[in-house]
Structure formats: structure tokens, C-alpha cells
Design a protein around this motif. Sequence first.
Motif, PDB file in Angstrom:
ATOM      1  N   ILE A  23      37.137  49.342  38.273  1.00  0.00           N
ATOM      2  CA  ILE A  23      38.383  48.616  38.461  1.00  0.00           C
ATOM      3  C   ILE A  23      38.189  47.620  39.591  1.00  0.00           C
ATOM      4  O   ILE A  23      37.766  48.001  40.689  1.00  0.00           O
ATOM      5  CB  ILE A  23      39.535  49.585  38.797  1.00  0.00           C
ATOM      6  N   CYS A  24      38.496  46.354  39.330  1.00  0.00           N
ATOM      7  CA  CYS A  24      38.357  45.306  40.338  1.00  0.00           C
ATOM      8  C   CYS A  24      39.738  44.890  40.822  1.00  0.00           C
ATOM      9  O   CYS A  24      40.668  44.747  40.031  1.00  0.00           O
ATOM     10  CB  CYS A  24      37.625  44.096  39.760  1.00  0.00           C
ATOM     11  N   LYS A  25      39.853  44.695  42.138  1.00  0.00           N
ATOM     12  CA  LYS A  25      41.117  44.278  42.744  1.00  0.00           C
ATOM     13  C   LYS A  25      40.860  43.142  43.715  1.00  0.00           C
ATOM     14  O   LYS A  25      39.844  43.118  44.394  1.00  0.00           O
ATOM     15  CB  LYS A  25      41.764  45.442  43.515  1.00  0.00           C
ATOM     16  N   GLU A  26      41.809  42.210  43.753  1.00  0.00           N
ATOM     17  CA  GLU A  26      41.772  41.123  44.731  1.00  0.00           C
ATOM     18  C   GLU A  26      42.493  41.620  45.970  1.00  0.00           C
ATOM     19  O   GLU A  26      43.613  42.115  45.885  1.00  0.00           O
ATOM     20  CB  GLU A  26      42.473  39.877  44.185  1.00  0.00           C
ATOM     21  N   ARG A  27      41.857  41.500  47.112  1.00  0.00           N
ATOM     22  CA  ARG A  27      42.448  41.996  48.353  1.00  0.00           C
ATOM     23  C   ARG A  27      42.490  40.876  49.374  1.00  0.00           C
ATOM     24  O   ARG A  27      41.548  40.106  49.506  1.00  0.00           O
ATOM     25  CB  ARG A  27      41.630  43.168  48.886  1.00  0.00           C
ATOM     26  N   THR A  28      43.590  40.793  50.105  1.00  0.00           N
ATOM     27  CA  THR A  28      43.770  39.793  51.137  1.00  0.00           C
ATOM     28  C   THR A  28      43.794  40.495  52.481  1.00  0.00           C
ATOM     29  O   THR A  28      44.531  41.466  52.667  1.00  0.00           O
ATOM     30  CB  THR A  28      45.096  39.027  50.940  1.00  0.00           C
ATOM     31  N   LYS A  29      42.995  40.024  53.402  1.00  0.00           N
ATOM     32  CA  LYS A  29      42.999  40.593  54.743  1.00  0.00           C
ATOM     33  C   LYS A  29      44.218  40.096  55.504  1.00  0.00           C
ATOM     34  O   LYS A  29      44.745  39.021  55.215  1.00  0.00           O
ATOM     35  CB  LYS A  29      41.723  40.206  55.498  1.00  0.00           C
ATOM     36  N   ALA A  30      44.643  40.859  56.482  1.00  0.00           N
ATOM     37  CA  ALA A  30      45.790  40.474  57.289  1.00  0.00           C
ATOM     38  C   ALA A  30      45.505  39.157  58.010  1.00  0.00           C
ATOM     39  O   ALA A  30      44.386  38.915  58.464  1.00  0.00           O
ATOM     40  CB  ALA A  30      46.114  41.566  58.301  1.00  0.00           C
ATOM     41  N   ASN A  31      46.505  38.307  58.073  1.00  0.00           N
ATOM     42  CA  ASN A  31      46.418  37.008  58.751  1.00  0.00           C
ATOM     43  C   ASN A  31      45.347  36.108  58.152  1.00  0.00           C
ATOM     44  O   ASN A  31      44.682  35.364  58.861  1.00  0.00           O
ATOM     45  CB  ASN A  31      46.177  37.179  60.252  1.00  0.00           C
ATOM     46  N   SER A  32      45.172  36.176  56.841  1.00  0.00           N
ATOM     47  CA  SER A  32      44.189  35.340  56.181  1.00  0.00           C
ATOM     48  C   SER A  32      44.741  34.911  54.827  1.00  0.00           C
ATOM     49  O   SER A  32      45.518  35.625  54.200  1.00  0.00           O
ATOM     50  CB  SER A  32      42.879  36.095  55.976  1.00  0.00           C
ATOM     51  N   ARG A  33      44.343  33.745  54.382  1.00  0.00           N
ATOM     52  CA  ARG A  33      44.771  33.301  53.058  1.00  0.00           C
ATOM     53  C   ARG A  33      43.656  33.486  52.035  1.00  0.00           C
ATOM     54  O   ARG A  33      43.829  33.204  50.862  1.00  0.00           O
ATOM     55  CB  ARG A  33      45.221  31.850  53.103  1.00  0.00           C
ATOM     56  N   PHE A  34      42.515  33.952  52.474  1.00  0.00           N
ATOM     57  CA  PHE A  34      41.384  34.158  51.591  1.00  0.00           C
ATOM     58  C   PHE A  34      41.397  35.577  51.031  1.00  0.00           C
ATOM     59  O   PHE A  34      41.756  36.520  51.715  1.00  0.00           O
ATOM     60  CB  PHE A  34      40.063  33.911  52.325  1.00  0.00           C
ATOM     61  N   THR A  35      40.996  35.687  49.778  1.00  0.00           N
ATOM     62  CA  THR A  35      40.932  36.998  49.146  1.00  0.00           C
ATOM     63  C   THR A  35      39.482  37.381  48.895  1.00  0.00           C
ATOM     64  O   THR A  35      38.615  36.523  48.785  1.00  0.00           O
ATOM     65  CB  THR A  35      41.682  37.011  47.799  1.00  0.00           C
ATOM     66  N   THR A  36      39.255  38.665  48.817  1.00  0.00           N
ATOM     67  CA  THR A  36      37.942  39.172  48.438  1.00  0.00           C
ATOM     68  C   THR A  36      38.137  40.080  47.232  1.00  0.00           C
ATOM     69  O   THR A  36      39.180  40.720  47.079  1.00  0.00           O
ATOM     70  CB  THR A  36      37.284  39.966  49.577  1.00  0.00           C
ATOM     71  N   ARG A  37      37.158  40.135  46.392  1.00  0.00           N
ATOM     72  CA  ARG A  37      37.229  40.964  45.199  1.00  0.00           C
ATOM     73  C   ARG A  37      36.422  42.225  45.432  1.00  0.00           C
ATOM     74  O   ARG A  37      35.245  42.168  45.780  1.00  0.00           O
ATOM     75  CB  ARG A  37      36.681  40.196  44.006  1.00  0.00           C
ATOM     76  N   SER A  38      37.059  43.371  45.237  1.00  0.00           N
ATOM     77  CA  SER A  38      36.408  44.667  45.399  1.00  0.00           C
ATOM     78  C   SER A  38      36.428  45.390  44.062  1.00  0.00           C
ATOM     79  O   SER A  38      37.476  45.491  43.434  1.00  0.00           O
ATOM     80  CB  SER A  38      37.135  45.504  46.447  1.00  0.00           C
ATOM     81  N   CYS A  39      35.285  45.906  43.664  1.00  0.00           N
ATOM     82  CA  CYS A  39      35.170  46.642  42.404  1.00  0.00           C
ATOM     83  C   CYS A  39      34.628  48.045  42.687  1.00  0.00           C
ATOM     84  O   CYS A  39      33.583  48.191  43.302  1.00  0.00           O
ATOM     85  CB  CYS A  39      34.238  45.916  41.437  1.00  0.00           C
ATOM     86  N   MET A  40      35.397  49.051  42.256  1.00  0.00           N
ATOM     87  CA  MET A  40      35.013  50.445  42.450  1.00  0.00           C
ATOM     88  C   MET A  40      35.540  51.270  41.284  1.00  0.00           C
ATOM     89  O   MET A  40      36.408  50.817  40.546  1.00  0.00           O
ATOM     90  CB  MET A  40      35.613  51.002  43.751  1.00  0.00           C
ATOM     91  N   THR A  41      35.046  52.486  41.166  1.00  0.00           N
ATOM     92  CA  THR A  41      35.571  53.403  40.156  1.00  0.00           C
ATOM     93  C   THR A  41      36.874  53.997  40.680  1.00  0.00           C
ATOM     94  O   THR A  41      37.202  53.884  41.863  1.00  0.00           O
ATOM     95  CB  THR A  41      34.574  54.535  39.860  1.00  0.00           C
ATOM     96  N   GLN A  42      37.623  54.642  39.796  1.00  0.00           N
ATOM     97  CA  GLN A  42      38.895  55.233  40.199  1.00  0.00           C
ATOM     98  C   GLN A  42      38.689  56.295  41.276  1.00  0.00           C
ATOM     99  O   GLN A  42      39.473  56.391  42.214  1.00  0.00           O
ATOM    100  CB  GLN A  42      39.620  55.840  38.993  1.00  0.00           C
ATOM    101  N   LYS A  43      37.622  57.068  41.175  1.00  0.00           N
ATOM    102  CA  LYS A  43      37.342  58.088  42.194  1.00  0.00           C
ATOM    103  C   LYS A  43      37.105  57.440  43.552  1.00  0.00           C
ATOM    104  O   LYS A  43      37.555  57.939  44.578  1.00  0.00           O
ATOM    105  CB  LYS A  43      36.114  58.919  41.812  1.00  0.00           C
ATOM    106  N   GLU A  44      36.378  56.318  43.571  1.00  0.00           N
ATOM    107  CA  GLU A  44      36.112  55.622  44.833  1.00  0.00           C
ATOM    108  C   GLU A  44      37.381  55.019  45.414  1.00  0.00           C
ATOM    109  O   GLU A  44      37.603  55.071  46.628  1.00  0.00           O
ATOM    110  CB  GLU A  44      35.057  54.539  44.616  1.00  0.00           C
ATOM    111  N   TRP A  45      38.251  54.444  44.545  1.00  0.00           N
ATOM    112  CA  TRP A  45      39.530  53.912  45.029  1.00  0.00           C
ATOM    113  C   TRP A  45      40.379  55.038  45.620  1.00  0.00           C
ATOM    114  O   TRP A  45      40.998  54.877  46.678  1.00  0.00           O
ATOM    115  CB  TRP A  45      40.305  53.221  43.901  1.00  0.00           C
ATOM    116  N   ASP A  46      40.416  56.190  44.941  1.00  0.00           N
ATOM    117  CA  ASP A  46      41.192  57.331  45.431  1.00  0.00           C
ATOM    118  C   ASP A  46      40.660  57.829  46.770  1.00  0.00           C
ATOM    119  O   ASP A  46      41.432  58.158  47.676  1.00  0.00           O
ATOM    120  CB  ASP A  46      41.190  58.466  44.412  1.00  0.00           C
ATOM    121  N   ALA A  47      39.334  57.890  46.913  1.00  0.00           N
ATOM    122  CA  ALA A  47      38.726  58.343  48.169  1.00  0.00           C
ATOM    123  C   ALA A  47      39.052  57.374  49.305  1.00  0.00           C
ATOM    124  O   ALA A  47      39.375  57.797  50.419  1.00  0.00           O
ATOM    125  CB  ALA A  47      37.218  58.477  48.013  1.00  0.00           C
TER     126      ALA A  47
END
Length: 71
Positions: A23-47
Motif C-alpha cells: 500500500i502506497c501513501k502520499e505523506r506531507t511533513k509538518a510545515n512543508s508543501r512537499f510530499t513523499t511517497r511511502s510504500c509498505m505492507t499492511q503489517k508494516e503500516w500497522d507496526a
Amino acid sequence: MIGGAAFADEPPAAAKPVKEKVICKERTKANSRFTTRSCMTQKEWDAQTETARSAFAEVQNRPYINIERGN
């Protein structure tokens, strides 16, 4: 019964490893307009979620220390 005997001599089929869905998600860091894409399995996201939740709970549950400074 005859059909079952024919299968008894065959070696068991190797079980294929089950691939977990990534599962890939776009994530934005605080105080930033840039996003990064993170891809992990559901178990890794849950952890990762549980790690963040426990760290936040630890900070919330710390005892408050009131330090009064005298002048």
C-alpha cells in the motif's frame, strides 16, 4: 479408493509464499508543501502506527514537573 492411492506416491506440492499487498501513501511533513511517497505492507503500516501511538502515549503520560524559579 484407487484414486487416493495414486496421489499417495506423489510428493506434496510446495506451498507458494503468500505475497502481501503493498500500500502506497502520499505523506506531507509538518510545515512543508512537499510530499513523499511511502510504500509498505499492511503489517508494516500497522507496526508504524502502533509505534507512533505508543510514543505519543508515553509523552502524554509523563508526570508533570513544576519547577518554580525564584528571583
